[in-house]
Design an enzyme around this catalytic site. Structure first.
Site, mmCIF file in Angstrom:
data_model
loop_
_atom_site.group_PDB
_atom_site.id
_atom_site.type_symbol
_atom_site.label_atom_id
_atom_site.label_comp_id
_atom_site.label_asym_id
_atom_site.label_seq_id
_atom_site.Cartn_x
_atom_site.Cartn_y
_atom_site.Cartn_z
ATOM 1 N N LYS A 116 0.817 -1.217 0.000
ATOM 2 C CA LYS A 116 0.000 0.000 0.000
ATOM 3 C C LYS A 116 0.844 1.258 0.000
ATOM 4 O O LYS A 116 0.471 2.263 -0.606
ATOM 5 C CB LYS A 116 -0.955 0.004 1.194
ATOM 6 C CG LYS A 116 -2.084 -0.983 1.028
ATOM 7 C CD LYS A 116 -3.248 -0.658 1.923
ATOM 8 C CE LYS A 116 -4.416 -1.601 1.612
ATOM 9 N NZ LYS A 116 -5.587 -1.337 2.414
ATOM 10 N N LYS A 203 -5.172 -9.599 -6.088
ATOM 11 C CA LYS A 203 -6.511 -9.836 -5.538
ATOM 12 C C LYS A 203 -7.490 -8.739 -5.956
ATOM 13 O O LYS A 203 -7.081 -7.591 -6.174
ATOM 14 C CB LYS A 203 -6.456 -9.948 -4.012
ATOM 15 C CG LYS A 203 -6.228 -8.656 -3.283
ATOM 16 C CD LYS A 203 -6.529 -8.799 -1.788
ATOM 17 C CE LYS A 203 -6.477 -7.411 -1.156
ATOM 18 N NZ LYS A 203 -7.171 -7.275 0.076
ATOM 19 N N LYS A 206 -10.934 -3.120 -3.378
ATOM 20 C CA LYS A 206 -11.798 -1.932 -3.440
ATOM 21 C C LYS A 206 -11.081 -0.751 -4.053
ATOM 22 O O LYS A 206 -11.672 0.080 -4.711
ATOM 23 C CB LYS A 206 -12.194 -1.507 -2.020
ATOM 24 C CG LYS A 206 -13.112 -2.435 -1.320
ATOM 25 C CD LYS A 206 -13.641 -1.719 -0.089
ATOM 26 C CE LYS A 206 -13.624 -2.627 1.112
ATOM 27 N NZ LYS A 206 -12.355 -2.612 1.842
HETATM 28 N N1 AQP Z 1 -10.028 -10.414 -3.190
HETATM 29 C C1 AQP Z 1 -10.367 -10.916 -2.022
HETATM 30 N N2 AQP Z 1 -10.595 -12.245 -1.905
HETATM 31 C C2 AQP Z 1 -10.961 -12.780 -0.707
HETATM 32 N N3 AQP Z 1 -11.129 -12.049 0.411
HETATM 33 C C3 AQP Z 1 -10.910 -10.725 0.340
HETATM 34 N N4 AQP Z 1 -10.991 -9.732 1.241
HETATM 35 C C4 AQP Z 1 -10.682 -8.559 0.648
HETATM 36 N N5 AQP Z 1 -10.389 -8.747 -0.647
HETATM 37 C C5 AQP Z 1 -10.525 -10.086 -0.876
HETATM 38 C C6 AQP Z 1 -11.369 -9.927 2.634
HETATM 39 O O1 AQP Z 1 -12.438 -9.033 2.925
HETATM 40 C C7 AQP Z 1 -12.345 -8.653 4.290
HETATM 41 C C8 AQP Z 1 -12.476 -7.169 4.391
HETATM 42 O O2 AQP Z 1 -11.388 -6.545 3.761
HETATM 43 P P1 AQP Z 1 -11.089 -5.011 4.036
HETATM 44 O O3 AQP Z 1 -12.093 -4.207 3.367
HETATM 45 O O4 AQP Z 1 -11.006 -4.729 5.457
HETATM 46 O O5 AQP Z 1 -9.668 -4.751 3.513
HETATM 47 P P2 AQP Z 1 -8.840 -5.294 2.367
HETATM 48 O O6 AQP Z 1 -8.457 -6.704 2.591
HETATM 49 O O7 AQP Z 1 -7.687 -4.391 2.226
HETATM 50 O O8 AQP Z 1 -9.848 -5.212 1.145
HETATM 51 P P3 AQP Z 1 -9.685 -4.474 -0.178
HETATM 52 O O9 AQP Z 1 -10.925 -4.717 -0.912
HETATM 53 O O10 AQP Z 1 -8.425 -4.872 -0.840
HETATM 54 O O11 AQP Z 1 -9.660 -2.962 0.241
HETATM 55 P P4 AQP Z 1 -8.630 -1.855 -0.105
HETATM 56 O O12 AQP Z 1 -8.504 -1.895 -1.592
HETATM 57 O O13 AQP Z 1 -9.279 -0.612 0.411
HETATM 58 O O14 AQP Z 1 -7.365 -2.186 0.589
HETATM 59 C C9 AQP Z 1 -11.013 -9.157 4.817
HETATM 60 O O15 AQP Z 1 -11.269 -10.321 5.575
HETATM 61 C C10 AQP Z 1 -10.246 -9.504 3.590
HETATM 62 O O16 AQP Z 1 -9.350 -10.560 3.816
#
Ligand code: AQP
Length: 336
Positions: A116, A203, A206
């Site tokens: 990040k 992956k 968001k």
């Molecule tokens: N691609 C994914 N596949 C499986 N699980 C996922 N999670 C996120 N992306 C995937 C799981 O969703 C939960 C919440 O995630 P989060 O919103 O707290 O943060 P993150 O993992 O950083 O998700 P994003 O979507 O990638 O957000 P950004 O882009 O803002 O950093 C967690 O349990 C995560 O494992």
């Protein structure tokens, strides 16, 4: 709730953007299942969101959107506690106490910080660096008294952070006496890592820049059809769970999770058919799953007061739980 023996469940989700199929299949569907088996706490982690710049009005709105989507996906506030992290001050307070026992070297090795922060490492916030410690506090506050294990259903991307939470709990308990239960990751085999549709080696996320990479839970049927039609598959024609073709493998994994069918049944079903058939059927499967969720979500968002009521009640319940553990940790450390 305090009298119930056995583990508890805690997990969180950031209001940083639109929830997507990765969040849903990697985390939320498991939350919905676990809430009926254990006392469960689910939080919208807005304090994590501000580790990267957020517009205040958007953050406020996204926090409600995420809470509404969790309810629409099946989190039941009469069974589980759903709340906003910043409404429970114990999270920030315990995070500071744990910051003081976590080592810089350990945090510097966290891959999510490296990803990040990227090349902007010097400009990245201290919050982004210390984020996994706040996540440890989120978990440990819900281990209860006497301390019990905390099950943490997450996607595979969170495995390293969960290891840190375990180590911090052990370190604290060893130094100050046993206050915290042990965090245990719950990571399902399939769906733990749903990949981007355009870039299936990363992956689904968001904060990704390409809208065609991500199926959002609030996407319209036409958007879903368009995005799946454009998804990368790779060379070849056969519809098989072939890990050397990450795009195809990802689409089939999503199909498997949504249909509940076995891999061999899916491969037989698509025998003699091509990628276009897979994409067409997958898009309809996704649309059929999202439709009732979206309808419930629209209903929930129409009654703003009811949603605020659910979050206020969740906040009350979470505060009671978290404060008991925080006080135990403070007195063990000689604070307060
Ligand atoms: N691609 C994914 N596949 C499986 N699980 C996922 N999670 C996120 N992306 C995937 C799981 O969703 C939960 C919440 O995630 P989060 O919103 O707290 O943060 P993150 O993992 O950083 O998700 P994003 O979507 O990638 O957000 P950004 O882009 O803002 O950093 C967690 O349990 C995560 O494992």
């Amino acid at each position: 709730m305090e009298s119930q023996p056995g583990p508890r469940v805690l997990s969180g989700i950031m209001p940083t953007g639109s929830l997507h199929l990765g969040n849903y299949l990697g985390a939320i569907v498991h939350w919905v299942d676990l809430q009926h088996r254990y006392p469960s706490f689910f939080c919208v982690v807005d304090l994590h969101a501000i580790t990267t710049p957020q517009k205040p009005t958007e953050l406020h709105e996204k926090t409600r959107e995420v809470a509404g989507l969790l309810l629409a996906a099946g989190i039941d506030p009469s069974v589980a506690t759903i709340f906003v992290q910043s409404h429970v001050p114990a999270h920030a307070e315990l995070a500071w106490m744990l910051d003081c026992i976590a080592s810089m070297g350990r945090l510097e090795r966290m891959t999510q910080f490296k990803e990040k922060a990227g090349r902007e490492r010097e400009a990245a916030s201290v919050g982004l660096f210390a984020y996994p410690v706040l996540q440890s506090a989120d978990i440990l506050l819900y281990s209860g008294r006497p301390p019990r294990p905390v099950l943490v259903p997450v996607g595979a991307d969170q495995r390293q952070h969960l290891e840190l939470a375990r180590d911090l709990a052990a370190r604290f308990n060893h130094r100050f006496g046993v206050v915290f239960g042990e965090p245990e990751p719950v990571i399902s085999e399939a769906g733990a890592r749903i990949m981007g549709l355009q870039n299936p080696t990363k992956k689904m996320s968001k904060s990704g820049k390409n809208p065609y990479d991500t199926i959002r839970l609030l996407d319209s049927p036409d958007d879903v059809r368009r995005k799946i039609a454009r998804a990368v598959t790779g060379p070849g024609r056969e519809v098989r769970f072939d890990e050397t073709q990450p795009g195809l493998y990802n689409l089939l994994t999503i199909y498997q999770l949504l249909s509940g069918e076995s891999r061999s049944d899916i491969e037989s079903h698509f025998q003699g058919k091509g990628y276009a058939d897979l994409k067409r059927e997958l898009a309809e499967l996704i649309i059929a799953r999202l439709r009732p969720l979206q309808e419930r979500y629209q209903e929930i968002r129409r009654d703003r007061a009811a949603l605020e009521g659910v979050l206020a009640e969740g906040c009350q319940r979470a505060r009671v739980e978290a404060d008991v553990v925080l006080q135990a940790a403070k007195s063990a450390m000689g604070l307060g």
